[in-house]
Design an enzyme around this catalytic site. Structure first.
Site, PDB file in Angstrom:
ATOM      1  N   ASP A 189       0.848  -1.190   0.000  1.00  0.00           N
ATOM      2  CA  ASP A 189       0.000   0.000   0.000  1.00  0.00           C
ATOM      3  C   ASP A 189       0.887   1.244   0.000  1.00  0.00           C
ATOM      4  O   ASP A 189       1.594   1.498   0.978  1.00  0.00           O
ATOM      5  CB  ASP A 189      -0.903  -0.012   1.241  1.00  0.00           C
ATOM      6  CG  ASP A 189      -2.032   0.995   1.132  1.00  0.00           C
ATOM      7  OD1 ASP A 189      -1.993   1.830   0.211  1.00  0.00           O
ATOM      8  OD2 ASP A 189      -2.946   0.939   1.972  1.00  0.00           O
ATOM      9  N   ASP A 190       0.878   1.971  -1.092  1.00  0.00           N
ATOM     10  CA  ASP A 190       1.640   3.229  -1.217  1.00  0.00           C
ATOM     11  C   ASP A 190       3.158   3.018  -1.298  1.00  0.00           C
ATOM     12  O   ASP A 190       3.928   3.926  -0.960  1.00  0.00           O
ATOM     13  CB  ASP A 190       1.336   4.206  -0.065  1.00  0.00           C
ATOM     14  CG  ASP A 190      -0.106   4.678  -0.028  1.00  0.00           C
ATOM     15  OD1 ASP A 190      -0.912   4.221  -0.863  1.00  0.00           O
ATOM     16  OD2 ASP A 190      -0.431   5.512   0.838  1.00  0.00           O
ATOM     17  N   HIS A 232       1.499   2.335   3.995  1.00  0.00           N
ATOM     18  CA  HIS A 232       0.549   3.453   4.123  1.00  0.00           C
ATOM     19  C   HIS A 232       0.709   4.059   5.521  1.00  0.00           C
ATOM     20  O   HIS A 232       0.853   3.334   6.499  1.00  0.00           O
ATOM     21  CB  HIS A 232      -0.866   2.898   3.938  1.00  0.00           C
ATOM     22  CG  HIS A 232      -1.939   3.935   3.785  1.00  0.00           C
ATOM     23  ND1 HIS A 232      -2.297   4.788   4.812  1.00  0.00           N
ATOM     24  CD2 HIS A 232      -2.734   4.256   2.740  1.00  0.00           C
ATOM     25  CE1 HIS A 232      -3.269   5.580   4.384  1.00  0.00           C
ATOM     26  NE2 HIS A 232      -3.549   5.288   3.132  1.00  0.00           N
ATOM     27  N   SER A 278      -8.254   1.492   5.237  1.00  0.00           N
ATOM     28  CA  SER A 278      -6.889   1.969   5.464  1.00  0.00           C
ATOM     29  C   SER A 278      -6.585   2.118   6.953  1.00  0.00           C
ATOM     30  O   SER A 278      -7.476   2.397   7.771  1.00  0.00           O
ATOM     31  CB  SER A 278      -6.679   3.328   4.785  1.00  0.00           C
ATOM     32  OG  SER A 278      -6.765   3.181   3.400  1.00  0.00           O
ATOM     33  N   LYS A 323       1.574   9.361  -5.360  1.00  0.00           N
ATOM     34  CA  LYS A 323       0.170   9.008  -5.100  1.00  0.00           C
ATOM     35  C   LYS A 323      -0.781  10.154  -5.444  1.00  0.00           C
ATOM     36  O   LYS A 323      -0.487  11.320  -5.156  1.00  0.00           O
ATOM     37  CB  LYS A 323       0.028   8.644  -3.624  1.00  0.00           C
ATOM     38  CG  LYS A 323      -1.379   8.296  -3.187  1.00  0.00           C
ATOM     39  CD  LYS A 323      -1.412   7.821  -1.749  1.00  0.00           C
ATOM     40  CE  LYS A 323      -2.837   7.469  -1.329  1.00  0.00           C
ATOM     41  NZ  LYS A 323      -2.894   6.869   0.010  1.00  0.00           N
ATOM     42  N   LYS A 361      -5.248  -5.780   3.898  1.00  0.00           N
ATOM     43  CA  LYS A 361      -6.186  -4.667   3.685  1.00  0.00           C
ATOM     44  C   LYS A 361      -7.151  -4.977   2.541  1.00  0.00           C
ATOM     45  O   LYS A 361      -6.726  -5.292   1.433  1.00  0.00           O
ATOM     46  CB  LYS A 361      -5.394  -3.403   3.380  1.00  0.00           C
ATOM     47  CG  LYS A 361      -6.243  -2.223   2.937  1.00  0.00           C
ATOM     48  CD  LYS A 361      -5.410  -0.976   2.871  1.00  0.00           C
ATOM     49  CE  LYS A 361      -6.077   0.085   2.017  1.00  0.00           C
ATOM     50  NZ  LYS A 361      -5.335   1.342   2.040  1.00  0.00           N
ATOM     51  N   ARG A 391      -7.454  -1.435  -6.099  1.00  0.00           N
ATOM     52  CA  ARG A 391      -7.723  -2.810  -5.643  1.00  0.00           C
ATOM     53  C   ARG A 391      -8.848  -3.452  -6.445  1.00  0.00           C
ATOM     54  O   ARG A 391      -8.783  -4.636  -6.780  1.00  0.00           O
ATOM     55  CB  ARG A 391      -8.070  -2.800  -4.148  1.00  0.00           C
ATOM     56  CG  ARG A 391      -6.827  -2.636  -3.314  1.00  0.00           C
ATOM     57  CD  ARG A 391      -7.070  -1.919  -1.995  1.00  0.00           C
ATOM     58  NE  ARG A 391      -5.832  -1.253  -1.639  1.00  0.00           N
ATOM     59  CZ  ARG A 391      -4.829  -1.855  -0.999  1.00  0.00           C
ATOM     60  NH1 ARG A 391      -4.958  -3.090  -0.569  1.00  0.00           N
ATOM     61  NH2 ARG A 391      -3.713  -1.210  -0.771  1.00  0.00           N
ATOM     62  N   CYS A 447      -6.073   3.983  -3.280  1.00  0.00           N
ATOM     63  CA  CYS A 447      -6.252   2.595  -2.819  1.00  0.00           C
ATOM     64  C   CYS A 447      -7.448   1.831  -3.386  1.00  0.00           C
ATOM     65  O   CYS A 447      -7.271   0.813  -4.050  1.00  0.00           O
ATOM     66  CB  CYS A 447      -6.354   2.586  -1.295  1.00  0.00           C
ATOM     67  SG  CYS A 447      -4.892   3.246  -0.460  1.00  0.00           S
ATOM     68  N   ASP A 477      -0.344  -0.801  -4.749  1.00  0.00           N
ATOM     69  CA  ASP A 477      -1.621  -0.264  -5.251  1.00  0.00           C
ATOM     70  C   ASP A 477      -1.504   1.123  -5.863  1.00  0.00           C
ATOM     71  O   ASP A 477      -2.341   1.538  -6.650  1.00  0.00           O
ATOM     72  CB  ASP A 477      -2.665  -0.240  -4.126  1.00  0.00           C
ATOM     73  CG  ASP A 477      -2.344   0.766  -3.020  1.00  0.00           C
ATOM     74  OD1 ASP A 477      -1.160   1.129  -2.856  1.00  0.00           O
ATOM     75  OD2 ASP A 477      -3.276   1.178  -2.314  1.00  0.00           O
ATOM     76  N   ASN A 478      -0.493   1.893  -5.462  1.00  0.00           N
ATOM     77  CA  ASN A 478      -0.292   3.246  -6.016  1.00  0.00           C
ATOM     78  C   ASN A 478       1.068   3.736  -5.551  1.00  0.00           C
ATOM     79  O   ASN A 478       1.710   3.106  -4.703  1.00  0.00           O
ATOM     80  CB  ASN A 478      -1.408   4.227  -5.598  1.00  0.00           C
ATOM     81  CG  ASN A 478      -1.640   4.285  -4.107  1.00  0.00           C
ATOM     82  OD1 ASN A 478      -2.625   3.752  -3.599  1.00  0.00           O
ATOM     83  ND2 ASN A 478      -0.738   4.923  -3.372  1.00  0.00           N
ATOM     84  N   HIS A 521     -10.522  -2.921   1.752  1.00  0.00           N
ATOM     85  CA  HIS A 521     -10.839  -1.575   1.252  1.00  0.00           C
ATOM     86  C   HIS A 521     -11.756  -1.543   0.039  1.00  0.00           C
ATOM     87  O   HIS A 521     -11.671  -0.636  -0.806  1.00  0.00           O
ATOM     88  CB  HIS A 521      -9.544  -0.783   0.965  1.00  0.00           C
ATOM     89  CG  HIS A 521      -9.722   0.688   1.245  1.00  0.00           C
ATOM     90  ND1 HIS A 521      -8.731   1.623   1.077  1.00  0.00           N
ATOM     91  CD2 HIS A 521     -10.817   1.365   1.683  1.00  0.00           C
ATOM     92  CE1 HIS A 521      -9.201   2.823   1.390  1.00  0.00           C
ATOM     93  NE2 HIS A 521     -10.462   2.682   1.769  1.00  0.00           N
TER      94      HIS A 521
HETATM   95 MG    MG Z   1      -2.618   2.971  -1.437  1.00  0.00          MG
END
Ligand code: MG
Length: 445
Positions: free
Chosen positions: A40-41, A219, A158, A292, A133, A84, A80, A271-272, A135
């Site tokens: 995540d991130d 994240h 998150s 992001k 996660k 996903r 996010c 994811d980003n 989300h």
């Molecule tokens: Mg993310």
């Protein structure tokens, strides 16, 4: 919907799922297991094999050396939830209505009519697990257990989504549809996810399985266990990434220990891009521009590592564009199924690319930000439409710009003045794609 989907998946085989039968090819040889590890991130530049110097990632570097490392691998949204949904459905997020981030107050989530990788593979006899996660909606109808996963352990949204004055509940850690811990101890999340992943592999090893490990880290707020805190030259952010690297190694070791190395395709991505406004708590996009929340490369180009010993030639670096969108079509193909024909898939089968025997069908990639199509890539060229707005409170404005990503991955040299016809052609492709979408669901929130 599920029955139609399953018939469609097995239709070409002339077999019925209801009789407990699997496609012929699946019976003859075990179809591969699939493990997707999704951060995540995480930034493009946060791993050793993508140029990080202070952060040490020996297990991910080895995974890349033993498999294929993509230099131009994309997630399908710069935040996010939409990223996903795209991974799990093989379709741009706009087709599901999940185009923005969901919150603890959200009443909506992944629609029952959307087909996830887990549902597609479950129809082909797979055991399925989601750890980490989610989300895509935290209310019961939207949880992983309602979308093809046999088992779920993790955070429903998150790890920063606890604002007391907004009335958010303390952060819940869930097991299936029950709360296992509240508030979740974030220091132990990465470790617990690894332990849960190992347990899932051990109990599922006698049949093909799909395991989706979606890390809550890095994240913000970033956390790691005592074992990793203070150890990395990259500060706390480095500690967090190094614990994720340990977790990847733990999962690979469990696969090997259970004799499944050549039966398991493991994919690693994020994811980003990095949350640059978070200062030292955010990662690095390496040579890429921005992070992001934007459709510059730093927001959506991610590490993409695929390992499958005996099937993916070791040590390959692949420069052709590919995306998380491609996972569903690739997995269904490798599992011996066929895609249902009742919907459009934006992803493409990568199995030929992975084996070194073929190319991905098509080289276009569309960059969506929420419900807006902001850019397109075709071959080396990227057109980014004019933009005026703000990204995490920072005002951003630019005219339409054209980049050659092969020569200029950092998007520093606008070539629009030199190639007006190319600009027009790419703009036309974006308009064609938008009009070809047809009616799309209302945005979920
Ligand atoms: Mg993310």
């Amino acid at each position: 919907m599920q029955q139609i989907t399953r018939r469609a998946l097995l239709g070409g085989m002339g077999l019925a799922l209801g009789a407990g039968l699997l496609p012929r090819r699946v019976q003859a040889e075990r179809p591969p297991n699939f493990v997707v590890i999704f951060c995540d991130d995480l930034g493009y530049g946060d791993l050793g094999c993508y140029g990080a110097e202070k952060i040490k990632t020996p297990r991910l570097d080895a995974m890349a050396a033993e498999g294929m490392r993509f230099t131009d691998f994309y997630c399908a949204a710069p935040v996010c939830s939409p990223s996903r949904v795209a991974l799990l459905t093989g379709r741009y997020p706009i087709r599901s209505g999940i185009t923005r981030v969901l919150f603890p107050q959200s009443k909506d989530g992944l629609d029952a009519g959307d087909l996830t990788i887990a549902e597609a593979l479950k129809g082909l006899g797979y055991a399925t697990g989601c750890i980490g996660k989610w989300h895509l909606g935290h209310l019961p109808p939207y949880l992983p257990t309602r979308h093809g996963f046999d088992y779920y352990f993790g955070l429903p949204y998150s790890n920063d989504m606890f604002v007391e004055k907004r009335g958010d509940p303390p952060l819940p850690l869930m097991r299936n549809e029950e709360i296992a811990e509240q508030p979740a101890n974030q220091d132990l999340l990465t470790q617990h996810y690894a332990e849960e992943a190992v347990r899932f592999i051990e109990r599922s090893k006698d049949k093909p399985f799909f395991l989706y490990v979606a890390h809550s880290m890095p994240h913000v707020p970033i956390h790691c266990s005592d074992r990793f805190r203070g150890k990395s030259a990259g500060g706390l952010y480095g500690d967090v990434i190094e614990e994720i690297d340990w977790s990847v190694g733990t999962i690979l070791d469990a696969i090997k220990k259970n004799g499944l190395d050549e039966d398991t395709l493991v994919v690693f991505s994020s994811d980003n891009g990095p949350w640059l406004v978070k200062g030292p708590d955010g990662g690095s996009a390496g040579p890429l521009r921005e992070g992001k929340g934007t459709t510059f490369e730093g927001g959506m180009r991610e590490p993409g590592i695929f390992r499958w010993p005996g099937h993916i030639p070791a040590g390959r670096v692949e420069h052709a564009p590919a995306a998380t969108l491609d996972l569903l079509p690739t997995f269904v193909q490798l599992a011996g199924g066929t895609l249902p024909r009742d919907r459009v898939f934006d992803g493409r089968d990568l199995s030929g690319v992975l084996r070194g025997t073929g190319r991905r069908d098509g080289d276009e990639f569309f960059y969506f930000n929420a419900d807006k199509l902001e850019a397109v890539r075709s071959g080396p060229w990227k057109l980014k439409r004019a933009f005026k707005g703000s990204v995490y409170g920072k005002p951003v404005e630019h005219p339409a710009v054209l980049f050659n990503l092969e020569e200029d991955p950092g998007e520093s040299s606008d070539r629009s003045g030199q190639h007006p016809e190319l600009m027009q052609g790419l703009e036309k492709r974006m308009q064609e794609f938008e009009s070809g979408l047809g009616p799309v669901p209302a945005m979920k929130h």
